[in-house]
Design a protein around this motif. Structure first.
Motif, PDB file in Angstrom:
ATOM      1  N   ARG A  24      -3.238  13.214  -6.683  1.00  0.00           N
ATOM      2  CA  ARG A  24      -3.847  11.891  -6.761  1.00  0.00           C
ATOM      3  C   ARG A  24      -5.352  12.037  -6.674  1.00  0.00           C
ATOM      4  O   ARG A  24      -5.866  13.030  -6.147  1.00  0.00           O
ATOM      5  CB  ARG A  24      -3.339  11.001  -5.625  1.00  0.00           C
ATOM      6  N   GLY A  25      -6.064  11.038  -7.172  1.00  0.00           N
ATOM      7  CA  GLY A  25      -7.513  11.044  -7.145  1.00  0.00           C
ATOM      8  C   GLY A  25      -8.058  10.483  -5.842  1.00  0.00           C
ATOM      9  O   GLY A  25      -7.312   9.950  -5.008  1.00  0.00           O
ATOM     10  N   PRO A  26      -9.394  10.566  -5.650  1.00  0.00           N
ATOM     11  CA  PRO A  26     -10.011  10.088  -4.401  1.00  0.00           C
ATOM     12  C   PRO A  26      -9.789   8.606  -4.141  1.00  0.00           C
ATOM     13  O   PRO A  26      -9.697   8.179  -2.991  1.00  0.00           O
ATOM     14  CB  PRO A  26     -11.497  10.415  -4.595  1.00  0.00           C
ATOM     15  N   SER A  27      -9.728   7.804  -5.200  1.00  0.00           N
ATOM     16  CA  SER A  27      -9.558   6.356  -5.022  1.00  0.00           C
ATOM     17  C   SER A  27      -8.185   5.873  -5.475  1.00  0.00           C
ATOM     18  O   SER A  27      -8.010   4.711  -5.806  1.00  0.00           O
ATOM     19  CB  SER A  27     -10.661   5.615  -5.795  1.00  0.00           C
ATOM     20  N   SER A  28      -7.220   6.767  -5.491  1.00  0.00           N
ATOM     21  CA  SER A  28      -5.880   6.424  -5.967  1.00  0.00           C
ATOM     22  C   SER A  28      -5.180   5.462  -5.012  1.00  0.00           C
ATOM     23  O   SER A  28      -5.290   5.596  -3.785  1.00  0.00           O
ATOM     24  CB  SER A  28      -5.044   7.695  -6.119  1.00  0.00           C
ATOM     25  N   PRO A  29      -4.429   4.502  -5.551  1.00  0.00           N
ATOM     26  CA  PRO A  29      -3.625   3.632  -4.678  1.00  0.00           C
ATOM     27  C   PRO A  29      -2.520   4.401  -3.957  1.00  0.00           C
ATOM     28  O   PRO A  29      -1.920   3.872  -3.017  1.00  0.00           O
ATOM     29  CB  PRO A  29      -3.048   2.601  -5.651  1.00  0.00           C
TER      30      PRO A  29
ATOM     31  N   ALA B  52      -3.015   5.517   0.248  1.00  0.00           N
ATOM     32  CA  ALA B  52      -2.503   4.753   1.388  1.00  0.00           C
ATOM     33  C   ALA B  52      -1.020   5.013   1.595  1.00  0.00           C
ATOM     34  O   ALA B  52      -0.533   5.060   2.737  1.00  0.00           O
ATOM     35  CB  ALA B  52      -2.757   3.261   1.169  1.00  0.00           C
ATOM     36  N   VAL B  53      -0.286   5.198   0.500  1.00  0.00           N
ATOM     37  CA  VAL B  53       1.149   5.479   0.586  1.00  0.00           C
ATOM     38  C   VAL B  53       1.378   6.834   1.263  1.00  0.00           C
ATOM     39  O   VAL B  53       2.239   6.968   2.148  1.00  0.00           O
ATOM     40  CB  VAL B  53       1.780   5.463  -0.818  1.00  0.00           C
ATOM     41  N   VAL B  54       0.599   7.835   0.869  1.00  0.00           N
ATOM     42  CA  VAL B  54       0.734   9.167   1.456  1.00  0.00           C
ATOM     43  C   VAL B  54       0.364   9.145   2.932  1.00  0.00           C
ATOM     44  O   VAL B  54       1.012   9.800   3.768  1.00  0.00           O
ATOM     45  CB  VAL B  54      -0.138  10.181   0.686  1.00  0.00           C
TER      46      VAL B  54
ATOM     47  N   PRO C 177       3.624   3.362  -6.281  1.00  0.00           N
ATOM     48  CA  PRO C 177       3.114   2.558  -7.392  1.00  0.00           C
ATOM     49  C   PRO C 177       3.474   3.203  -8.732  1.00  0.00           C
ATOM     50  O   PRO C 177       3.567   4.432  -8.832  1.00  0.00           O
ATOM     51  CB  PRO C 177       1.602   2.561  -7.172  1.00  0.00           C
ATOM     52  N   PRO C 178       3.662   2.396  -9.781  1.00  0.00           N
ATOM     53  CA  PRO C 178       3.923   2.972 -11.109  1.00  0.00           C
ATOM     54  C   PRO C 178       2.665   3.628 -11.659  1.00  0.00           C
ATOM     55  O   PRO C 178       1.550   3.395 -11.161  1.00  0.00           O
ATOM     56  CB  PRO C 178       4.336   1.751 -11.939  1.00  0.00           C
ATOM     57  N   LEU C 179       2.830   4.430 -12.685  1.00  0.00           N
ATOM     58  CA  LEU C 179       1.708   5.174 -13.242  1.00  0.00           C
ATOM     59  C   LEU C 179       0.666   4.238 -13.866  1.00  0.00           C
ATOM     60  O   LEU C 179      -0.527   4.567 -13.881  1.00  0.00           O
ATOM     61  CB  LEU C 179       2.223   6.172 -14.284  1.00  0.00           C
ATOM     62  N   ARG C 180       1.091   3.082 -14.371  1.00  0.00           N
ATOM     63  CA  ARG C 180       0.138   2.145 -14.971  1.00  0.00           C
ATOM     64  C   ARG C 180      -0.837   1.582 -13.946  1.00  0.00           C
ATOM     65  O   ARG C 180      -1.907   1.077 -14.298  1.00  0.00           O
ATOM     66  CB  ARG C 180       0.883   1.007 -15.663  1.00  0.00           C
ATOM     67  N   ALA C 181      -0.452   1.665 -12.657  1.00  0.00           N
ATOM     68  CA  ALA C 181      -1.349   1.221 -11.591  1.00  0.00           C
ATOM     69  C   ALA C 181      -2.241   2.355 -11.094  1.00  0.00           C
ATOM     70  O   ALA C 181      -3.025   2.144 -10.165  1.00  0.00           O
ATOM     71  CB  ALA C 181      -0.533   0.661 -10.427  1.00  0.00           C
TER      72      ALA C 181
END
Length: 491
Positions: A165-170, A173-175, A333-337
């Motif tokens: 995931r990237g630095p600002s990925s949604p 928070a899940v991780v 979250p789905p990939l589109r998000a």
């Protein structure tokens, strides 16, 4: 030059020392001592493999001397030579001095030589054993250290570090929430669309938990018949199912003290929901064809493609089972998000595919990444993986350009807010026929030119247009090559 083994000969009678030396000096380096004091000095100054000592000596007896030597030089082989055979003396020598062998007077030279050779061999074997014991202890410590490092690498490689995931990925928070859940031995419900990485998240939770040294098993329950699912989970006795000729051990037993991840629990039948409720609440189950009740000692993680709470409200899923499984919840979250994660995910998938298929590549062009990031990926990570593999197969160069991307992805109009899916709904939407046809025409023009690397001559020929006609349509719709796009030479 080979060094001869060293023997120490101890006797207060000079003629006895001389006789022993004559019998042994061809095969051994012999040291001589007339008494205990001289023998002790020679032992301190030399590496002695065996001691031949007379029992009856003035002052200190042979047993007393060898007993003291045993404490100081335990690996040296000790042999008593005596003319006395009292049972009490022999037992005392064995117990106190650890005597290897008794040689009674008068002895034969061959007997003495054989005893010396056996003693030297025993000494060497003892030294080798000690050396190997030290090496084994070192290797054991080294192996334990390497094992710990490999376990740590396994945890890192299969843990949350593997959830890209990237630095600002949604997903961040899940991780973070999943990390908190990992160390608590409670069920976790992982929800998300198909292909969002639920199994990878479950595996990461396992390798971040206290059960990380134990096995991890996963099973997708979607579409599996009840009898087969029961056999997979609970096991089955021989003959419980047609064709089952041996007892089958279920995953609940295999995952003992480990973790079991069940994906697709939203598709479970009422019968299987009840069976899983017993496992989740009572920690017990029965193999098929058996009356024995077994205890489930694994941690249970479950995954669902649909919102279980909504299914409970609809009456399609047991409320008691939902609350038993959803002690903690993770929603992927789905990939589109996650448009900011596409470049990282695609790059990693490309490197994995290139290594698997033995094809060397460097990555994607910026224009190709723009198209990949613009698409909404209804199939999520699986669809992205398939697309990357297909691009790799057709790639001719080290950098993969947009001409390799599938048409339906290229036809997505670039936009800052994500993929434009309006053309997919054009047949069902509103608007005049002219507007709807023009929208499709614009998308086809962009896809064709991108695939042909903006070679207008080839695009015009493929679309059945003149170059002038193609240019007019491009000007009309404002279709231009993206900044930095690689443009092929015109024919």
């Amino acid at each position: 030059m080979t060094t001869l083994p060293t023997l120490l000969l101890v006797d207060d009678e000079p003629h006895s020392l001389a006789a022993m030396r004559m019998a042994l000096e061809d095969a051994f380096d012999c040291l001589e001592a007339p008494g205990a004091e001289e023998a002790w000095r020679l032992m301190e100054e030399n590496d002695v493999q065996a001691v031949f000592c007379d029992q009856r000596m003035p002052g200190r007896t042979g047993v007393e001397l060898l007993t003291a030597m045993r404490e100081r030089w335990p690996e040296t082989v000790r042999i008593i030579i005596t003319g006395y055979t009292e049972t009490s003396d022999m037992i005392g020598a064995i117990n106190d001095a650890g005597i290897y062998q008794f040689i009674a007077k008068p002895w034969h030279p061959d007997q003495l030589l054989m005893a010396a050779r056996n003693a030297a061999r025993l000494f060497q074997l003892t030294r080798d054993h000690e050396r190997m014991s030290i090496e084994m202890r070192y290797l054991a410590r080294s192996a334990d250290s390497k094992l710990d490092k490999r376990r740590q690498a396994l945890r890192e490689g299969l843990g949350f570090q593997s959830v890209l995931r990237g630095p600002s990925s949604p997903l961040n928070a899940v991780v973070a929430a999943a990390r908190q859940y990992a160390s608590f031995d409670v069920p976790v419900l992982i929800q998300g669309e198909a292909g969002t990485g639920k199994a990878a998240m479950a595996r990461a939770i396992h390798y971040a938990s206290l059960r990380s040294d134990r096995p991890f098993f996963d099973l997708d329950c979607t579409g599996m018949p009840d009898d087969l699912l029961e056999a997979q989970l609970f096991g089955a006795k021989r003959g419980a199912l047609p064709g089952l000729v041996t007892t089958k051990v279920g995953l609940l037993q295999k995952a003992e003290r480990g973790t079991l991840f069940l994906s697709g629990v939203d598709s479970l039948s009422p019968r299987m929901q009840l069976a899983l409720l017993r496992v989740a609440t009572e920690r017990s189950f029965q193999p098929l064809g058996s009356h024995e009740t077994l205890t489930a000692g694994m941690r249970l993680l479950v995954g669902s493609h649909r919102d279980l709470r909504a299914l409970v409200a609809e009456g399609a899923f047991r409320a008691d089972l939902y609350f038993a499984l959803a002690v903690t919840e993770v929603a992927l979250p789905p990939l589109r998000a996650r448009p900011g994660d596409i470049a990282l995910l695609a790059g990693n998938l490309l490197m994995e595919a290139a290594a698997a298929h033995g094809k060397s590549v460097h990555g994607f062009s910026d224009e190709a990444l723009a198209f990949l990031e613009n698409y909404d990926w209804p199939g999520n990570l699986r669809e992205l993986s398939n697309e990357v593999t297909r691009m790799l197969i057709f790639a001719q160069g080290k950098v993969l350009g947009p001409e390799l991307i599938s048409r339906h992805i290229l036809q997505a109009q670039p936009a800052e807010d994500g993929a434009d899916r309006s053309a997919d709904r054009v047949l069902e939407g509103s608007g005049t026929l002219k507007d709807r046809v023009e929208l499709i025409e614009m998308r086809i023009l962009r896809e064709t030119l991108t695939r042909l690397r903006w070679n207008k001559s080839r695009a015009a020929a493929e679309l059945g247009l003149s170059r002038v006609g193609l240019r007019a349509k491009l000007d009309r719709y404002g279709v231009k090559p993206p900044k930095g796009a690689v443009v092929a030479e015109e024919d």
